[in-house]
Design an enzyme around this catalytic site. Structure first.
Site: not given
Ligand code: KIV
Length: 267
Positions: A90, A188
């Site tokens: 991310d 999501e």
């Molecule tokens: O940060 C995370 O774990 C996510 C998931 C909820 C898809 O984005």
């Protein structure tokens, strides 16, 4: 500093082939080498180093305090143990507000973290950023629907896209981000019918969480799958450790359930 990361057997091409062949893609989050090795050995196709680490590792109330240093550190922990799965990291809150900032930070996740794709919470507004990353050779997963980094605007983690306008906005965002070069979408907490529409009209893999059964794959937060989430567990999650004796068996049960479409169940 140069870090050598051996070739992984799951590539973007393989994930695209799984979509074409209707083979479900099993994804889970991980944040450290020990769990990543278990996921890798039990057939998880995609591991996400999620900024959910702010909550499940750091004990914070949301993901917004997670930094690039946190993401690089946890990405390094995970990629040092993974030999097979495709690894995504991310991009944290406010680290992709301009094209140049996004390029710099995504480069660090790929070069220092060793991941193969970056994920960012997106709408039409992020299309130019996705386009630039993609044209520079950085695969991008666009996260649509409930975007946890917007928690202070949203005021809670609730279902998105359940009125006509927000459903149309999501469809438009999915189309424009794909056209901009996104290689994967993550949906999501959106209605199953909308997720089905986006999945069937997309040529790239679409992964769902709380978005019904018809996405090309599913993802959950590891701690939800193991039943160790502090506070409220999301309604769509399932504790796979409850019916097994050990963690590898629980992860294998999750992978099997995703592949056989027995998770998530039809409502
Ligand atoms: O940060 C995370 O774990 C996510 C998931 C909820 C898809 O984005």
């Amino acid at each position: 500093m140069s870090v050598h990361h051996p070739a992984k057997s799951i590539t973007l091409k393989r994930l695209q082939a799984m979509k074409s062949q209707a083979e479900k893609i099993a994804c889970l989050t991980a944040y450290d080498a020990s769990f990543a090795a278990v996921l890798d050995a039990t057939g998880v196709d995609v591991i996400l180093v999620g900024d959910s680490l702010g909550m499940v590792i750091q004990g914070r109330e949301s993901t917004v305090s997670v930094t690039m240093d946190d993401m690089i550190y946890h990405s390094q922990c995970v990629t040092s143990a993974v030999r097979h799965a495709f690894v995504i990291a991310d991009m944290p809150f406010m680290t992709y507000t301009s094209v140049q900032q996004a390029l710099d930070n995504a480069t660090d996740l790929i070069q220092l973290g060793g991941v193969q794709m970056v994920k960012l919470e997106a709408s039409v507004r992020q299309a130019s950023i996705v386009q630039e990353l993609s044209e520079c050779g950085i695969p991008v997963c666009a996260h649509l629907g409930l975007r946890p980094q917007y928690i202070h605007k949203l005021g809670g983690y609730s279902m998105q896209g359940n009125d006509q306008k927000s459903s149309d906005d999501l469809l438009r965002s999915a189309e424009s981000l794909q056209a901009a070069g996104a290689d994967m979408l993550l949906l999501e907490c959106i209605p199953e019918t909308l997720a089905r529409r986006i999945t069937s009209s997309s040529s790239i893999p679409v992964i769902g969480i709380g978005a019904g059964q018809d996405c090309d794959g599913q993802i959950l937060v590891l701690h939800d799958v193991l039943g160790i989430t502090r506070g409220i567990t999301p309604k769509f999650a399932k504790n796979f450790l409850a019916d097994t004796h050990d963690i590898p068996s629980a992860i294998r049960a999750y992978v099997d359930a995703v592949k056989s479409c027995s998770f998530p169940l039809k409502p």
